[in-house]
Scaffold this active site. Sequence first.
Site, short mmCIF file in Angstrom:
data_model
loop_
_atom_site.label_atom_id
_atom_site.label_comp_id
_atom_site.label_asym_id
_atom_site.label_seq_id
_atom_site.Cartn_x
_atom_site.Cartn_y
_atom_site.Cartn_z
NE ARG A 129 -11.43 -11.71 17.90
CZ ARG A 129 -12.28 -11.37 18.90
NH1 ARG A 129 -12.58 -10.09 19.10
NH2 ARG A 129 -12.82 -12.28 19.66
CE1 TYR A 148 -3.11 -5.17 -5.51
CE2 TYR A 148 -5.01 -5.38 -4.06
CZ TYR A 148 -3.87 -5.91 -4.63
OH TYR A 148 -3.49 -7.18 -4.31
CG ASP A 172 -3.84 2.05 -1.20
OD1 ASP A 172 -2.63 2.09 -0.86
OD2 ASP A 172 -4.40 1.02 -1.60
CE LYS A 191 1.36 -5.52 -2.18
NZ LYS A 191 0.17 -4.76 -2.54
#
Length: 391
Positions: free
Chosen positions: A46, A98, A169, A194
């Site tokens: 992690r 978004y 973004d 994306k």
Amino acid sequence: MRFATKAIHVGQEPDPTTGATIVPIYQTSTYTQLRVGEHKGFDYSRTINPTRLALERQLASLENAEYGTAFASGMAATDAVLSVLSAGDHAVVSDDIYGGTYRLFSRVLQRHGLEFTYVDMSDLEAVRAAVRPATKLFWIETPSNPLLKLIDIRAIAALRDAGQIVVVDNTFATPYFQQPLALGAEVVVHSTTKYIGGHSDVVGGVALTSNRELYEAIKFAQNAMGGVPGPQDAWLTMRGAKTLAVRMREHERNARAIAEFLESRADVVRVHYPGLASHPQHELAKRQMTGFGGMLSCVLAGPPQRALEFAGSLRYFSLAESLGGVESLISHPARMTHGSIPPADRERRGINDGLLRLSVGIEDIDDLLEDLRRGLDAVPVTADSWDSVRP
Ligand SMILES: *Cc1c(COP(=O)(O)O)cnc(C)c1O
């Protein structure tokens, strides 16, 4: 080193233990220590994993950032960046963002005491008016989703008066076409699901910055909140990103041809694409971006039902959410990606029921154009419905 070379070489040194040319998928949660506290820099996955680290270095290099932190999704990256704020802090957010980002801000983080003001950030006066003493962050999405509106990153960075953080973004433009850090932003966020991943086969996110303090805070959140990608997903994303430059050139070439085709049709009311001279911010696009990307949206003439029938009738444009893969997609934002925004808000933001969004893939352009032409011709506009939408 230039963009396409960095995508293939940074973080991609041969594996030190075996010489493997390609970074291995380190499918391990833990690492054996020689003595207590004595290890090779890796203790628990992690916190740190060599495959993820290679991806973080690769993506940081593409945004010309010093540091990268990879996440299990774009939303996990966004959440980690917002975790640098505290209850009572305020953020100014572009109003055409978004849908999932809006949902996180308005339905989760607001309950945790953060405050958000949504403004049309192409209007600098409106941005200035929204700033309060508690304002700590500007959240910019440009070009925006789904209307392809642009925000002048340099201008927003310049109007700061108290060291607020500017976050961009950059999912739509990608670092190939837009470099927000060079324009004055502190942090760039991507949904690597994306264009960066590019093949619609993996979900992921990343936050990139050259600000050491912000990096430490985001890295802390990555470990403390735990929204990390597994090594398989990190590896797939890294493989996709190697071809970002070639893919983006093709996406753009196809999108430009399709935008021009749609604009030439009498039965298409409006085309939103920053590369068109008719785009109200075309000059800003030329200044701020080195290309216009593969996303566009349009409003068909006729009732909304015509748009729905058209969207469902295409052969190569899959009716699907998401974007940025090699295959072409079409979506109906009001019913799909932006369904979580209340209808009145949606309408106010210009996301009406006739709007369609296209993620233009890298198939042969002649096939794509034929598909769109056939689809439009199959749903002709009748005289009375035509009158209802033509200005
Ligand atoms: C998809 C998307 C996100 C969210 O990313 P996920 O990987 O789906 O969590 C954020 N911003 C933009 C612009 C997006 O398109």
